[in-house]
Write a protein that holds these residues in place. Structure first.
Motif, PDB file in Angstrom:
ATOM      1  N   TYR A  48      47.546  40.995  32.804  1.00 18.44           N
ATOM      2  CA  TYR A  48      46.257  40.009  33.093  1.00 18.44           C
ATOM      3  C   TYR A  48      46.196  38.840  31.971  1.00 18.44           C
ATOM      4  CZ  TYR A  48      44.133  42.735  29.231  1.00 18.44           C
ATOM      5  OH  TYR A  48      44.033  43.439  28.071  1.00 18.44           O
TER       6      TYR A  48
ATOM      7  N   TYR B 210      41.684  37.175  33.411  1.00 14.25           N
ATOM      8  CA  TYR B 210      41.802  36.558  34.727  1.00 14.25           C
ATOM      9  C   TYR B 210      43.121  37.152  35.442  1.00 14.25           C
ATOM     10  CZ  TYR B 210      39.618  32.505  32.719  1.00 14.25           C
ATOM     11  OH  TYR B 210      38.670  31.476  32.094  1.00 14.25           O
TER      12      TYR B 210
ATOM     13  N   ASP C  93      43.807  35.612  29.614  1.00 13.73           N
ATOM     14  CA  ASP C  93      42.681  35.301  29.144  1.00 13.73           C
ATOM     15  C   ASP C  93      42.183  33.823  28.950  1.00 13.73           C
ATOM     16  OD1 ASP C  93      43.466  34.730  26.600  1.00 13.73           O
ATOM     17  OD2 ASP C  93      43.135  36.593  25.665  1.00 13.73           O
TER      18      ASP C  93
ATOM     19  N   TYR D  91      49.299  43.144  28.813  1.00  8.42           N
ATOM     20  CA  TYR D  91      49.108  44.261  29.629  1.00  8.42           C
ATOM     21  C   TYR D  91      48.750  45.517  29.230  1.00  8.42           C
ATOM     22  CZ  TYR D  91      53.063  46.872  27.680  1.00  8.42           C
ATOM     23  OH  TYR D  91      53.813  47.828  26.702  1.00  8.42           O
TER      24      TYR D  91
ATOM     25  N   LEU E 229      37.620  45.734  32.057  1.00 16.07           N
ATOM     26  CA  LEU E 229      38.355  45.862  33.016  1.00 16.07           C
ATOM     27  C   LEU E 229      37.855  47.059  33.875  1.00 16.07           C
ATOM     28  CD1 LEU E 229      40.657  45.059  35.065  1.00 16.07           C
ATOM     29  CD2 LEU E 229      42.390  46.623  33.564  1.00 16.07           C
TER      30      LEU E 229
ATOM     31  N   PRO F 115      44.055  40.331  37.260  1.00 11.32           N
ATOM     32  CA  PRO F 115      44.827  41.543  37.143  1.00 11.32           C
ATOM     33  C   PRO F 115      45.880  41.751  38.080  1.00 11.32           C
ATOM     34  CG  PRO F 115      42.610  41.627  38.089  1.00 11.32           C
ATOM     35  CD  PRO F 115      42.739  40.458  37.366  1.00 11.32           C
TER      36      PRO F 115
END
Length: 393
Positions: A39, A26, A41, A48, A2, A28
C-alpha cells in the motif's frame, strides 16, 4: 489502520495499526500468495506488511508529488518481489524492483526515458513496462501549459535471468509441411494430457500449481531489455494475464480535458506475437492473480469474464441492483467532521496550520455537532471552524 474482513461481510474485522505519525493510506494490494499487502501513503511512501506479523515495512519513497500519476506497484508471481515506477531528479519515472528477501531496491531502466506500469509476466521470466520519450512538455502538471499534449508509449520487456531467451527472438519464416504440422499437433495434445495427469495426485486430488520462481540477475539487465512488436499508443495501464499474455489499456493520445476518457483494452500473445481487441469503453479493469478472470466496469455496469477470449456483450454482468447502504446521518456527520480536520492535518501546505492548535480547535467546535439540524448546518460549521486557519486562496 488497515481492516481486513471476510468478503462475505460476516465475522469481525482484523485491525492492523499502520504506525505513527498517522496518515492517509491508499491502494491495498494483495500478494498472489494472499499473505502480504502492499500500500502507499500520502507522504509518497510505499509499504508492505505480512498479514500474520502485522508489522509495516517501508519499501521506498517517491521524490515528487504528482496527482496525475502514481508508482503503479505490482507483485511478482512468487510474492517475493515488488516492482514500481519512481521519479528521478529529472522528473521522469523509472522502473525499480524490490526484493522482500534482501530488503533492497534496484533500478531496472536507465532513467533517460519515462518508464511506467511495470508488471511481471506470470511465467516469471520477464518484466514488462511502457516507455515514452515525449512526456517532457507534460511533466509540470501544476502548470496549465503542460496539459493537452500528445503522449505515446511503447512496450518493452526485460529478460530477468541471464541466459534466458528473448521473448522476441527471430522466428523461422519457413512454412511447415503437413507432416510437421501433424506431429506438432500430436505433441501438443500429448503434453496437454500429461499436464492434466500431473495435476492430480494420490486419490485423484488436484495438485496445487506452484507459482513461477522469479530470479533477477541485475548485472547487465539494461542490455536484456527488448522492444515488443506492439503499436505505440497512450497506454495508461498494463496487466499480466496467464503466462505469455499481456493486457494493455489505452486512451486517446490527447485526452479530453475535464471529461472521462474510457479505455480500450487489447490482449498481446507472446506465442503468436499478435495483439487482438479485447474490450472497449472501459472505466475500470483488473485481472485476477491467476490470470484467468477479469473484473471490469463498462458504462455503469460491472462484469466478470474469462481471459481466454474477448467477452461477449453483457456476459458476466453482476447484479448489483439489490445492494443497499444503511446510514445514520448523525454518525455520518460526526465522521465527516473528524475527516475534515484530518485532511487539513495532512494536506495543508503549512504543517503548522498557520499556528492553529488543531487538537484544541477540533475539540472546541465538536460541541456544536449535537445541535445540527441538517447537512446545511454541517456545512456552516465547516465554514466557521476552518476560518480559524486564516488563509485565503
Amino acid at each position: 489502520g488497515l481492516h481486513i474482513v471476510d468478503q462475505s461481510g460476516s465475522g469481525s474485522a482484523k485491525k492492523i495499526n499502520l504506525g505513527n505519525p498517522p496518515s492517509f493510506f491508499y491502494g491495498p494490494l494483495w500478494s498472489p500468495d494472499s499473505k502480504k499487502i502492499a500500500y502507499t501513503d500520502k507522504r509518497l511512501n510505499l509499504w508492505y506488511l505480512d498479514v500474520e506479523k502485522c508489522t509495516p515495512v517501508k519499501v521506498t519513497t517517491d521524490r515528487f508529488d504528482d496527482p496525475t500519476s502514481r508508482m503503479n506497484e505490482s507483485w511478482s508471481p512468487d510474492s517475493k518481489w515488488l516492482t514500481y515506477s519512481k521519479f528521478l531528479e529529472n522528473h521522469l519515472r523509472t522502473v525499480f524492483a524490490y526484493s522482500l528477501d534482501t530488503g533492497k531496491e534496484s533500478q531496472i531502466t536507465d532513467g533517460i526515458s519515462d518508464a511506467r506500469y511495470p508488471v511481471f509476466d506470470k511465467g516469471g521470466k520477464w518484466l514488462l513496462f511502457a516507455v515514452s520519450t515525449d512526456v517532457g512538455l507534460s511533466s509540470g502538471w501544476l502548470d496549465l501549459s503542460s496539459f493537452q499534449h500528445p503522449i505515446l508509449r511503447n512496450i518493452y520487456a526485460a529478460v530477468l535471468k541471464k541466459g534466458d531467451p528473448s521473448p522476441v527472438e527471430p522466428q523461422s519464416d519457413e512454412e511447415k509441411t503437413a507432416e510437421e504440422k501433424k506431429d506438432t499437433g500430436a505433441d501438443k495434445a500429448k503434453e496437454a494430457d500429461q499436464g492434466k495427469a500431473g495435476e492430480k495426485g494420490k486419490g485423484g486430488e488436484k495438485k496445487k500449481e506452484e507459482p513461477a520462481k522469479v530470479v533477477i540477475d541485475l548485472e547487465g539487465i539494461g542490455q536484456r531489455i527488448v522492444s515488443l512488436p506492439i503499436k505505440a499508443a497512450r497506454y495508461e495501464g498494463l496487466d499480466a494475464g496467464k503466462a505469455g499474455t499481456l493486457f494493455l489499456s489505452e486512451i486517446v493520445d490527447v485526452p479530453r480535458f475535464g471529461q472521462p476518457n474510457p479505455a480500450t483494452v487489447s490482449k498481446f500473445d507472446f506465442t503468436t506475437r499478435k495483439t487482438e481487441p479485447f474490450l472497449s469503453g472501459i472505466r475500470a479493469f483488473a485481472v485476477s492473480a491467476n490470470g484467468e478472470k477479469v473484473l471490469y466496469r463498462q458504462g455503469e455496469g460491472w462484469f466478470i469474464a474469462g481471459t481466454a477470449a474477448a467477452p461477449k456483450q453483457g456476459d458476466g454482468a453482476l447484479n448489483v441492483d439489490g445492494m443497499e447502504t444503511y446510514i445514520d446521518p448523525r454518525e455520518e456527520w460526526n465522521q465527516m467532521y473528524r475527516e475534515v480536520w484530518r485532511i487539513e492535518r495532512d494536506f495543508l501546505y503549512d504543517p503548522n496550520l498557520h499556528g492553529l492548535n488543531l487538537a484544541a480547535a477540533e475539540k472546541k467546535y465538536s460541541a456544536y455537532l449535537k445541535g445540527l439540524g441538517g447537512r446545511a448546518d454541517l456545512n456552516y460549521l465547516f465554514d466557521e471552524m476552518l476560518g480559524d486557519i486564516t488563509i485565503g486562496h
